[in-house]
Structure formats: C-alpha cells, structure tokens
Design an enzyme around this catalytic site. Structure first.
Site, PDB file in Angstrom:
ATOM      1  N   ARG A   6       0.853  -1.189   0.069  1.00 27.86           N
ATOM      2  CA  ARG A   6       0.202   0.101   0.067  1.00 27.86           C
ATOM      3  C   ARG A   6       0.902   1.178  -0.005  1.00 27.86           C
ATOM      4  NH1 ARG A   6      -1.915   2.189   4.289  1.00 27.86           N
ATOM      5  NH2 ARG A   6      -2.003   0.243   5.415  1.00 27.86           N
ATOM      6  N   TYR A  11     -16.187  15.589 -16.219  1.00 27.33           N
ATOM      7  CA  TYR A  11     -16.595  14.308 -16.006  1.00 27.33           C
ATOM      8  C   TYR A  11     -17.674  14.194 -14.827  1.00 27.33           C
ATOM      9  CZ  TYR A  11     -16.037   9.372 -15.306  1.00 27.33           C
ATOM     10  OH  TYR A  11     -16.516   7.954 -15.130  1.00 27.33           O
ATOM     11  N   ASP A  48      -7.609  17.526 -16.369  1.00 26.61           N
ATOM     12  CA  ASP A  48      -7.889  16.179 -16.740  1.00 26.61           C
ATOM     13  C   ASP A  48      -7.387  15.979 -18.194  1.00 26.61           C
ATOM     14  OD1 ASP A  48      -9.275  13.664 -17.424  1.00 26.61           O
ATOM     15  OD2 ASP A  48     -10.707  14.032 -15.812  1.00 26.61           O
ATOM     16  N   LYS A  86      -8.913   4.482 -19.889  1.00 27.81           N
ATOM     17  CA  LYS A  86      -9.263   4.869 -21.155  1.00 27.81           C
ATOM     18  C   LYS A  86      -8.063   4.638 -22.196  1.00 27.81           C
ATOM     19  CE  LYS A  86     -12.779   6.034 -18.736  1.00 27.81           C
ATOM     20  NZ  LYS A  86     -13.134   7.559 -18.395  1.00 27.81           N
TER      21      LYS A  86
HETATM   22  C1  LIG Z   1     -13.464   7.805 -17.108  1.00 25.50           C
HETATM   23  C2  LIG Z   1     -13.217   9.150 -16.857  1.00 25.50           C
HETATM   24  C3  LIG Z   1     -12.612   9.639 -15.593  1.00 25.50           C
HETATM   25  C4  LIG Z   1     -12.890   8.606 -14.253  1.00 25.50           C
HETATM   26  O1  LIG Z   1     -12.021   7.689 -14.521  1.00 25.50           O
HETATM   27  P1  LIG Z   1     -12.213   6.150 -13.943  1.00 25.50           P
HETATM   28  O2  LIG Z   1     -11.019   5.305 -14.401  1.00 25.50           O
HETATM   29  O3  LIG Z   1     -13.622   5.556 -14.605  1.00 25.50           O
HETATM   30  O4  LIG Z   1     -12.521   6.495 -12.461  1.00 25.50           O
HETATM   31  C5  LIG Z   1     -11.996  10.968 -15.296  1.00 25.50           C
HETATM   32  N1  LIG Z   1     -12.139  11.921 -16.355  1.00 25.50           N
HETATM   33  C6  LIG Z   1     -12.694  11.529 -17.342  1.00 25.50           C
HETATM   34  C7  LIG Z   1     -12.446  12.747 -18.551  1.00 25.50           C
HETATM   35  C8  LIG Z   1     -12.868  10.294 -17.811  1.00 25.50           C
HETATM   36  O5  LIG Z   1     -13.336  10.137 -19.067  1.00 25.50           O
END
Ligand SMILES: *Cc1c(COP(=O)(O)O)cnc(C)c1O
Length: 425
Positions: A76, A129, A214, A239
């Site tokens: 961890r 998001y 992001d 993603k």
């Molecule tokens: C999917 C996504 C997230 C969150 O990611 P997870 O891995 O599903 O928790 C955050 N920001 C954007 C732009 C996303 O497409």
C-alpha cells in the site's frame, strides 16, 4: 525533470515502450514480472528502521552511515510495478513525479482531498466528467464546505475571471480544476490563460490557486498540460492508456512536492494501483502511440461522414473547430491531434437516438472510451443521467446527443453500421 534525467531526449513513442523497467532488476527478464506480494522482507532490523526513515523522513543516509538501498515496506506504501508505471507516466507527462491510483476517480478524489480545505473555493470547467461533477457538487460542497463555481467557456477570459471573482467572494480560491477537451462536448480550456489568471489571483490572495487538468481525452501523446502551465495533469488510465477496456486505473503527474502530497494521502486512503493492473498498464502503454494514430485516423473518417449526413444536426469533433475561432487558436497551440472521442447530435430527440442505437452490433453500446473497440452511448440517459437536465443542456448535451469513441476497426465497417442506424433513426 525525469523525462530528461531518465529518458534523455528520447521520443515519447520510445519512452512508452520500455522506460521505467531495467531487466537487471529481475533476472534479465525482457519484460517486467508481476510482483504479487503484500509485504516485503527486510534484510535486517537496522535496514527496516532505515527504510522507514527514508520513506517517512526522506532520509538518504543510513543511521550508521552508507546509502539506504532501495527497498519496499508494504504494497500500500509502494511496490515495484507501481514504481514502473509512475516512472513511465512521469516521463510521458514530462513531470518530476507521478502517482498511480486504482481508478481515474481515485486520482481526482485524492487530488481534491489533498489540496482543498473547508472554506476554500474552487473553479471548475463545465461540463466536467460526471464523477468529478458529483464529487465537487455533493461531497466537497456539502460534506467538506468547499465553495464550487463552474465556468462554461473556459477559453473566454471574461467568463473565467467572473467565475474566479464569484468563487473568491466565498472563500480563498485554491484550485482551478479543468478538463480539456471536455466530455463529451469537446469544449476546450485555455490552460495558459487560466494559469496567468491564477498568477494574478495569487498576488492578490497571497496564495496562488493551483491548476489541474484532466487529460484523459487526448492522453499524454496528444496534449501536455504541464507544458501549457498546469501544475498537475490527471489521466484516467482506464481509457486510452489502458486502451483495451479491461482495467481501471488513474494517475496524477506534476512536481515532486505536489505529487508527494497525493502519495501521502493515498497511503492513508489505500487507493493505489495494484500490481496486476500496473503490469497490464505497462504493457498497454507500449502500444499507445500506434493505437492513438489509428484511432485518430478512423475518427476523422467517421466524423466527416457524420458531418455530411442530413440526419445529423451537429458533430463536436475537434478537427472541425472553425478557422479563426478562439477555440481553434487554443486547439492549435495546445493539442497535437483531435483525438478519437467526440459527440454528434441527431435531429429529433430520445426516440430517434434510441432507434439509432438499437441498430448497433459492431459498435458496442456502452459507456467508457479509449478502448480498441468502438463504443457508443447516449450521455443524457447514461453517463450524464445524474446531472440535472438544466446543467446538462447548458453544456450542450441534449436528448439527441450521442458520444462515440472510435476504435481500431476498419472505418468502412463502422460507417456501414452507422449508415444502417441513421436509416432507422
Ligand atoms: C472515465 C473518466 C474519468 C474517471 O476515470 P475512472 O477510471 O472511470 O475512475 C475521469 N475523467 C474523464 C475525462 C473520464 O473520461
């Protein structure tokens, strides 16, 4: 920074392949092993003490002299596969350090909890998001007393300044939480402009608001927020970086000081990336450059087809930003490509959209994006179901809007199926 120190002048495509792993670490194995262990054996009692002095106090010298060898304590707190991913992502993001998490939302939540205090205010770009929207507007606002203020056109200086003033009227502005391009509207944020405004506010407030971006939609190969002025870049590795829709992970890159604060909180929350996911991530990142190239090329073909179709009212593909528009100027400066996720809106509403979607077989009807397969969804009733209609529509998501994440299939097959869907709509 670590890309310079560790990766020299190598291209990102090259760093993506092997950076962060040295075969000498593991019997010469060409590829990293998965280190599946929860705990690590100390070589001696004194070494155990020195590892803890190094981890908690940053000590570099052993209590009785000599260097403290690299050593792990408990998974961890850190483990080899996590270090490899963090080293590679830091190099791709051109950052001093990176923290890996067990999802993109774990990364975003940890960032918010580490950097915001009760009474602070925050400005975020809209739409953001939906998970982040919920985090800010429910948890952070209601439970932690953080004042949140959204800004819709974050290329417009007056709009950003107005949101910042409204936020500061309620508490010191601690953070600009940005997402660019936005999900699913492809709205662009001028990161450099926000940083300049943050500097001015810092001079007034005595504490400069931090800027986080992001970068999930374009990923590290098409956009580098840190070079544009961001302090932190956040990526849902689930993603494009993961790229095969088979894992959840996230990362935050930036200065060693800021990322260190996130890692300290991660140790308490226990939301780090675990070994198998980290290993899969290393493997996935190797092909990020070729996947990005192919998906971007396919997306351009599909977006062009949709734009020219009479049943389609609007396509938000970044490559179509009009020459001479402010967003286009920012895009040209900030982005290395248009990416492969965009939205399009049919004439009509939910009924037309659903008739279209129910024709899909090859295109998978699912949320998420950035996988090798093409995914399509109806944001108003899925990803953005939880966002009140008024906030949703203000940011351009109507009942006829569809989000498309174009994958690696042959574009002719994608277009054939989309044509069938449009005929039925
Ligand atoms: C999917 C996504 C997230 C969150 O990611 P997870 O891995 O599903 O928790 C955050 N920001 C954007 C732009 C996303 O497409």
């Amino acid at each position: 920074m670590s890309a310079e120190a560790g990766g020299g002048r190598l291209h990102p495509d090259t760093l993506a392949v092997g950076h962060g792993y040295d075969p000498a670490q593991a019997w010469g194995a060409a590829k990293p092993p998965i280190v599946l262990t929860s705990t690590f054996v100390y070589p001696s009692a004194q070494a155990a003490k020195d590892f803890h002095r190094a981890f908690f106090d940053g000590a570099t010298e052993g209590e009785h002299g000599g260097d403290i060898p690299d050593g792990y304590i408990y998974s961890r707190l850190g483990h080899p596969n996590l270090d490899m991913v963090e080293t590679r992502m830091a190099a791709l993001d051109r950052a001093e350090d990176c923290a890996g998490f067990n999802s993109g939302m774990a990364a975003i939540s940890t960032l918010a909890l580490a950097l915001l205090r009760p009474g602070d205010s925050l400005v975020y770009s809209r739409p953001i998001y939906s998970g982040a929207d919920n985090l800010l507007n429910t948890v952070m606002a209601a439970n932690f007393g953080v004042h949140v203020e959204g800004v819709i056109d974050a290329c417009d200086e007056a709009a950003i300044r107005a949101a910042a003033e409204a936020a500061m009227a309620r508490g010191p502005l601690a953070l600009f939480m940005l997402e660019s391009p936005a999900n699913p509207t492809a709205a662009i944020v001028d990161i450099g402009l926000v940083r300049r405004i943050a500097e001015e506010i810092g001079a007034r407030q005595g504490r400069r608001p931090l800027v986080s971006v992001d970068n999930t939609f374009l990923g590290p190969l098409l956009q580098n927020p840190l070079e544009q002025g961001a302090d932190l870049t956040v990526t849902s590795l689930t993603k494009y970086c993961g790229g095969h829709s088979d894992l959840l992970a996230g990362s935050v890159s930036g200065s060693a000081e800021l990322v260190g604060r996130l890692k300290a909180l991660r140790m308490i929350l226990g939301n780090h990336m675990e070994p198998f996911t980290a290993w899969l991530m290393l493997r996935s990142i190797e092909s990020l450059a070729v996947r990005t190239e192919r998906a971007c090329a396919n997306a351009r073909v599909v977006a062009t087809f949709l734009r020219d179709h009479p049943k389609v009212a609007k396509v938000t593909y970044l490559g179509f930003l009009p020459e001479g528009s402010p967003a286009r100027a920012v895009y040209d400066r900030q982005c290395g490509g248009a990416g492969s996720t965009f939205s399009f809106t049919l004439h009509g509403g939910e009924a037309e959209a659903f008739r279209f979607l129910d024709q899909m077989r090859l295109l998978k009807l699912a949320v998420s994006l950035g996988g090798s397969e093409t995914l399509i969804c109806h944001p108003a009733t899925t990803t953005h179901y939880n966002i009140p209609r008024e906030r949703r529509e203000a940011s351009g998501i109507t009942d006829g809007t569809m989000r498309l994440s174009v994958g690696l299939e042959h574009p002719d097959d994608l277009i054939a199926e989309i044509t069938r869907g449009l005929d039925a709509a």
